[in-house]
Design a protein around this motif. Structure first.
Motif, PDB file in Angstrom:
ATOM      1  N   ALA A 127       0.844  -1.204   0.000  1.00  0.00           N
ATOM      2  CA  ALA A 127       0.000   0.000   0.000  1.00  0.00           C
ATOM      3  C   ALA A 127       0.873   1.245   0.000  1.00  0.00           C
ATOM      4  CB  ALA A 127      -0.915  -0.011   1.220  1.00  0.00           C
ATOM      5  N   ALA A 128       0.483   2.225  -0.833  1.00  0.00           N
ATOM      6  CA  ALA A 128       1.300   3.440  -0.963  1.00  0.00           C
ATOM      7  C   ALA A 128       0.437   4.691  -0.844  1.00  0.00           C
ATOM      8  CB  ALA A 128       2.067   3.428  -2.293  1.00  0.00           C
ATOM      9  N   GLY A 129      -0.644   4.586  -0.069  1.00  0.00           N
ATOM     10  CA  GLY A 129      -1.431   5.779   0.214  1.00  0.00           C
ATOM     11  C   GLY A 129      -2.706   5.869  -0.595  1.00  0.00           C
ATOM     12  N   THR A 130      -3.469   6.905  -0.306  1.00  0.00           N
ATOM     13  CA  THR A 130      -4.736   7.133  -0.986  1.00  0.00           C
ATOM     14  C   THR A 130      -4.842   8.606  -1.375  1.00  0.00           C
ATOM     15  OG1 THR A 130      -5.875   7.617   1.083  1.00  0.00           O
ATOM     16  CG2 THR A 130      -5.923   5.334   0.347  1.00  0.00           C
ATOM     17  N   SER A 131      -5.708   8.875  -2.328  1.00  0.00           N
ATOM     18  CA  SER A 131      -6.054  10.248  -2.681  1.00  0.00           C
ATOM     19  C   SER A 131      -7.544  10.234  -2.987  1.00  0.00           C
ATOM     20  CB  SER A 131      -5.244  10.713  -3.893  1.00  0.00           C
ATOM     21  OG  SER A 131      -5.716  11.969  -4.330  1.00  0.00           O
TER      22      SER A 131
ATOM     23  N   GLU B 267       5.176  16.746 -12.383  1.00  0.00           N
ATOM     24  CA  GLU B 267       4.435  17.421 -13.432  1.00  0.00           C
ATOM     25  C   GLU B 267       4.588  16.641 -14.729  1.00  0.00           C
ATOM     26  OE1 GLU B 267       3.877  22.062 -13.562  1.00  0.00           O
ATOM     27  OE2 GLU B 267       5.757  21.472 -14.498  1.00  0.00           O
ATOM     28  N   GLY B 268       3.579  16.681 -15.554  1.00  0.00           N
ATOM     29  CA  GLY B 268       3.682  15.959 -16.811  1.00  0.00           C
ATOM     30  C   GLY B 268       2.551  16.305 -17.746  1.00  0.00           C
ATOM     31  N   PHE B 269       2.248  15.368 -18.615  1.00  0.00           N
ATOM     32  CA  PHE B 269       1.196  15.617 -19.612  1.00  0.00           C
ATOM     33  C   PHE B 269       0.628  14.274 -20.066  1.00  0.00           C
ATOM     34  CE2 PHE B 269       3.370  14.116 -23.384  1.00  0.00           C
ATOM     35  CZ  PHE B 269       4.685  14.134 -22.983  1.00  0.00           C
TER      36      PHE B 269
ATOM     37  N   PHE C  84       0.014  16.154 -11.359  1.00  0.00           N
ATOM     38  CA  PHE C  84      -0.801  14.999 -10.987  1.00  0.00           C
ATOM     39  C   PHE C  84      -0.813  14.830  -9.470  1.00  0.00           C
ATOM     40  CE2 PHE C  84       0.619  14.094 -15.324  1.00  0.00           C
ATOM     41  CZ  PHE C  84      -0.601  13.859 -15.933  1.00  0.00           C
ATOM     42  N   ASN C  85      -1.995  14.564  -8.941  1.00  0.00           N
ATOM     43  CA  ASN C  85      -2.161  14.387  -7.505  1.00  0.00           C
ATOM     44  C   ASN C  85      -1.972  12.914  -7.144  1.00  0.00           C
ATOM     45  OD1 ASN C  85      -2.762  14.826  -4.837  1.00  0.00           O
ATOM     46  ND2 ASN C  85      -4.984  14.791  -5.155  1.00  0.00           N
TER      47      ASN C  85
END
Ligand SMILES: [Fe+2]
Length: 285
Positions: free
Chosen positions: A28-32, A92-94, A85-86
């Motif tokens: 597990a690496a977290g949630t958003s 940052e990206g696209f 991206f959150n």
């Protein structure tokens, strides 16, 4: 450039998370919000995310690299707007859209996560195979717009790389654009076999493998995840450089009755075809 993660949408996130953590070996690496993230033992902040949705879908396939590498791909695509991206690791990206609604995301690697020590858990993703109705068009897009190089062409598939690993993405000919499978890199052949034993103990039989592939020469074991997609343990994928001769369908013909180097494996084609059809690209018209 490296394949970093695949972002999925599925109905039962809890059941999928239980499989990925308890059986498959992700961490597990977290949630958003309602999105859950999972990492491997390597240095990527996460390698798979699950968001809840009524219909299962592939939201994106994500690559990461240095800011310069990401900017080079961005300029090839007419400099689309930058997105922050959150997600774990931020960056940052696209995004760019492939010919059959494949959503490719590129993110600058601004931080790396401390690797974990477990030798039997997946390290990271090493390739994503995409089903396409026109593999020529997808190959052309990956070369011209993503800057990838062709490693091999078989009668059924196109293998492309974005670093020295033989393939980061491959396109398989199909009547339906979807995600064929994602492959998780294990430390060794032994780790693949121990992983396959772990799956068997949890009640999952392989749909293909163990075996050793032709193109890429990697060992493999394929399983159908409870959410419907196909997942692969793999190791020992070959590394190639600019001197690698691009293989042709003539180079990759198996003797009758054989579908891998060892000749042990049988593929459950009906089950795999059904599982491949589950994860379609989110923006497919
Ligand atoms: Fe694979």
């Amino acid at each position: 450039m490296r394949l970093r993660s695949v972002e999925l949408e599925i109905a039962d996130v809890g059941a999928a998370a239980d499989f990925l953590e308890r059986v498959w070996g992700l961490v597990a690496a977290g949630t958003s919000g309602a999105t859950r993230f999972f990492r491997g033992t390597g240095d990527h902040p996460y390698i798979l995310s699950l968001a809840k949705a009524s219909a299962p879908a592939v939201a994106s396939i994500t690559f990461s690299g240095s800011p310069e590498e990401v900017d080079t791909v961005r300029r090839r695509n007419g400099s689309p707007r930058l997105i922050r991206f959150n997600v774990p690791g931020s960056g940052e990206g696209f995004e760019v859209r492939g010919p059959e609604a494949q959503n490719y995301r590129f993110i600058s690697e601004t931080e790396k996560t401390t690797p974990l020590g477990d030798r039997d858990k997946p390290i990271q993703l090493t390739h994503a195979v995409v089903n396409a109705t026109d593999v020529e068009a997808s190959e052309r897009f990956a070369v011209e717009k993503l800057g990838f190089q062709v490693s091999d062409r078989t009668g059924h598939m196109r293998f492309l790389r974005c670093n020295r690993k033989h393939h980061a993405v491959a396109y398989a000919h199909s009547s339906l654009a979807s995600l064929n499978h994602i492959a998780f890199e294990m430390q060794s052949l032994d780790a693949v076999m121990r992983g396959m034993a772990r799956l068997r103990e949890a009640g999952f039989e392989p749909v293909w493998g163990p075996g050793r592939h032709g193109p890429g020469n990697n060992v493999f074991g394929y399983f159908i995840a409870p959410y419907g997609g196909i997942v692969e343990y793999t190791a020992e994928v070959s590394e190639v450089g600019d001197d690698y001769r691009v293989g042709t369908p003539e180079d990759w013909k198996w003797p009758p009755g054989r579908i891998d180097h060892w000749g042990l494996s049988k593929k459950d084609t009906a089950k795999t075809a059904a599982a491949e059809a589950v994860l379609r690209f989110k923006n497919l018209p």
